[in-house]
Scaffold this motif. Structure first.
Motif, PDB file in Angstrom:
ATOM      1  N   ILE A  28      -3.752  10.714   1.143  1.00 59.91           N
ATOM      2  CA  ILE A  28      -2.680   9.800   0.747  1.00 59.91           C
ATOM      3  C   ILE A  28      -3.201   8.690  -0.164  1.00 59.91           C
ATOM      4  CG2 ILE A  28      -0.953   8.159   1.596  1.00 59.91           C
ATOM      5  CD1 ILE A  28      -0.738   9.970   4.104  1.00 59.91           C
ATOM      6  N   ALA A  29      -4.299   8.039   0.226  1.00 60.06           N
ATOM      7  CA  ALA A  29      -4.829   6.913  -0.561  1.00 60.06           C
ATOM      8  C   ALA A  29      -5.183   7.290  -1.997  1.00 60.06           C
ATOM      9  CB  ALA A  29      -6.034   6.294   0.141  1.00 60.06           C
ATOM     10  N   PRO A  30      -5.799   8.460  -2.263  1.00 60.52           N
ATOM     11  CA  PRO A  30      -6.102   8.783  -3.666  1.00 60.52           C
ATOM     12  C   PRO A  30      -4.859   8.965  -4.539  1.00 60.52           C
ATOM     13  CG  PRO A  30      -7.465  10.106  -2.214  1.00 60.52           C
ATOM     14  CD  PRO A  30      -6.450   9.411  -1.361  1.00 60.52           C
ATOM     15  N   GLN A  31      -3.707   9.225  -3.927  1.00 65.16           N
ATOM     16  CA  GLN A  31      -2.473   9.393  -4.690  1.00 65.16           C
ATOM     17  C   GLN A  31      -1.878   8.060  -5.133  1.00 65.16           C
ATOM     18  OE1 GLN A  31      -1.659  12.451  -5.556  1.00 65.16           O
ATOM     19  NE2 GLN A  31      -3.368  13.194  -4.309  1.00 65.16           N
ATOM     20  N   LYS A  32      -2.293   6.982  -4.476  1.00 70.56           N
ATOM     21  CA  LYS A  32      -1.798   5.651  -4.814  1.00 70.56           C
ATOM     22  C   LYS A  32      -2.578   5.109  -6.006  1.00 70.56           C
ATOM     23  CE  LYS A  32       0.901   5.694  -1.286  1.00 70.56           C
ATOM     24  NZ  LYS A  32       2.282   5.988  -1.504  1.00 70.56           N
ATOM     25  N   SER A  33      -1.952   4.226  -6.739  1.00 70.79           N
ATOM     26  CA  SER A  33      -2.617   3.682  -7.924  1.00 70.79           C
ATOM     27  C   SER A  33      -3.561   2.530  -7.598  1.00 70.79           C
ATOM     28  CB  SER A  33      -1.562   3.226  -8.940  1.00 70.79           C
ATOM     29  OG  SER A  33      -0.771   2.201  -8.377  1.00 70.79           O
ATOM     30  N   SER A  34      -3.538   2.048  -6.370  1.00 74.62           N
ATOM     31  CA  SER A  34      -4.388   0.925  -5.981  1.00 74.62           C
ATOM     32  C   SER A  34      -5.807   1.409  -5.675  1.00 74.62           C
ATOM     33  CB  SER A  34      -3.801   0.230  -4.753  1.00 74.62           C
ATOM     34  OG  SER A  34      -4.663  -0.782  -4.308  1.00 74.62           O
ATOM     35  N   ILE A  35      -6.793   0.787  -6.296  1.00 74.97           N
ATOM     36  CA  ILE A  35      -8.182   1.204  -6.088  1.00 74.97           C
ATOM     37  C   ILE A  35      -8.751   0.704  -4.769  1.00 74.97           C
ATOM     38  CG2 ILE A  35      -8.768   1.522  -8.499  1.00 74.97           C
ATOM     39  CD1 ILE A  35      -9.846  -1.291  -8.585  1.00 74.97           C
ATOM     40  N   MET A  36      -8.004  -0.144  -4.068  1.00 71.84           N
ATOM     41  CA  MET A  36      -8.520  -0.648  -2.801  1.00 71.84           C
ATOM     42  C   MET A  36      -8.049   0.171  -1.600  1.00 71.84           C
ATOM     43  SD  MET A  36      -6.393  -4.148  -2.433  1.00 71.84           S
ATOM     44  CE  MET A  36      -5.366  -4.202  -0.999  1.00 71.84           C
TER      45      MET A  36
END
Length: 185
Positions: A153-161
């Motif tokens: 899920i996190a890699p699909q978000k544009s936020s690098i954090m």
């Protein structure tokens, strides 16, 4: 947000990962090479992530080291955890270690196969769920859920954090898997 704010947020997220992984390392007292594998991997990734995103302040470029630690945190951490959980079964432990080494070696060789890596991660998460069910470890379920968040899920978000924070959540849950389980009467 500007580039500098994104870098600051990413640096802080990597510091959170360092703190959580450092606590995980301090709680491990085993004599296995895989025992600190996940925790040390996340700690090193956190340090290199902080240095990478603050490299402008240090006048150094940590990008190459960060890319290697990113691949290691993606492909080696969960197999190390599973190898440690299955340490009483040497064959299964070795299979888990090899499952992470293959996509990591391909990534280092410049032939990163994302599909193979995602398959290996998914298989390790399923194995963690099976282990949790078999051994009545509720923190294993939480770790598996955090792994789904961190790796899919996190890699699909544009936020690098999001990725380092997802790893920190997974680390927080993972070092509780080893705790004593009291059977209910």
């Amino acid at each position: 947000m500007g580039i500098n704010e994104d870098n600051l947020h990413a640096s802080l997220a990597h510091l959170v990962l360092c703190c959580v992984a450092g606590r995980g390392i301090s709680r491990m007292h085993g004599k296995s090479f895989t025992d600190p594998g996940m925790h040390a991997n996340f700690f090193i990734h956190g340090v290199l992530g902080f240095l990478h995103f603050q490299s402008g302040m240090f006048n150094n470029d940590f990008r190459a080291a960060y890319v290697i630690s990113y691949k290691a945190s993606r492909y080696l951490a969960l197999p190390c955890l599973m190898a440690d959980l299955y340490r009483s079964n040497q064959a299964l432990s070795a299979i888990h270690l090899v499952s992470g080494i293959v996509p990591f070696a391909l990534a280092l060789a410049g032939e990163d196969n994302i599909s193979l890596g995602n398959l290996v991660i998914a298989c390790n998460i399923i194995s963690l769920c099976y282990y949790s069910l078999e051994n009545n470890r509720e923190w294993g379920w939480y770790t598996a859920g955090a792994g789904v968040f961190a790796y899919f899920i996190a890699p699909q978000k544009s936020s690098i954090m999001m990725y380092p924070l997802g790893l920190a959540l997974m680390e927080y849950c993972a070092y509780r898997v080893f705790g004593i389980v009291f059977e209910s009467l």
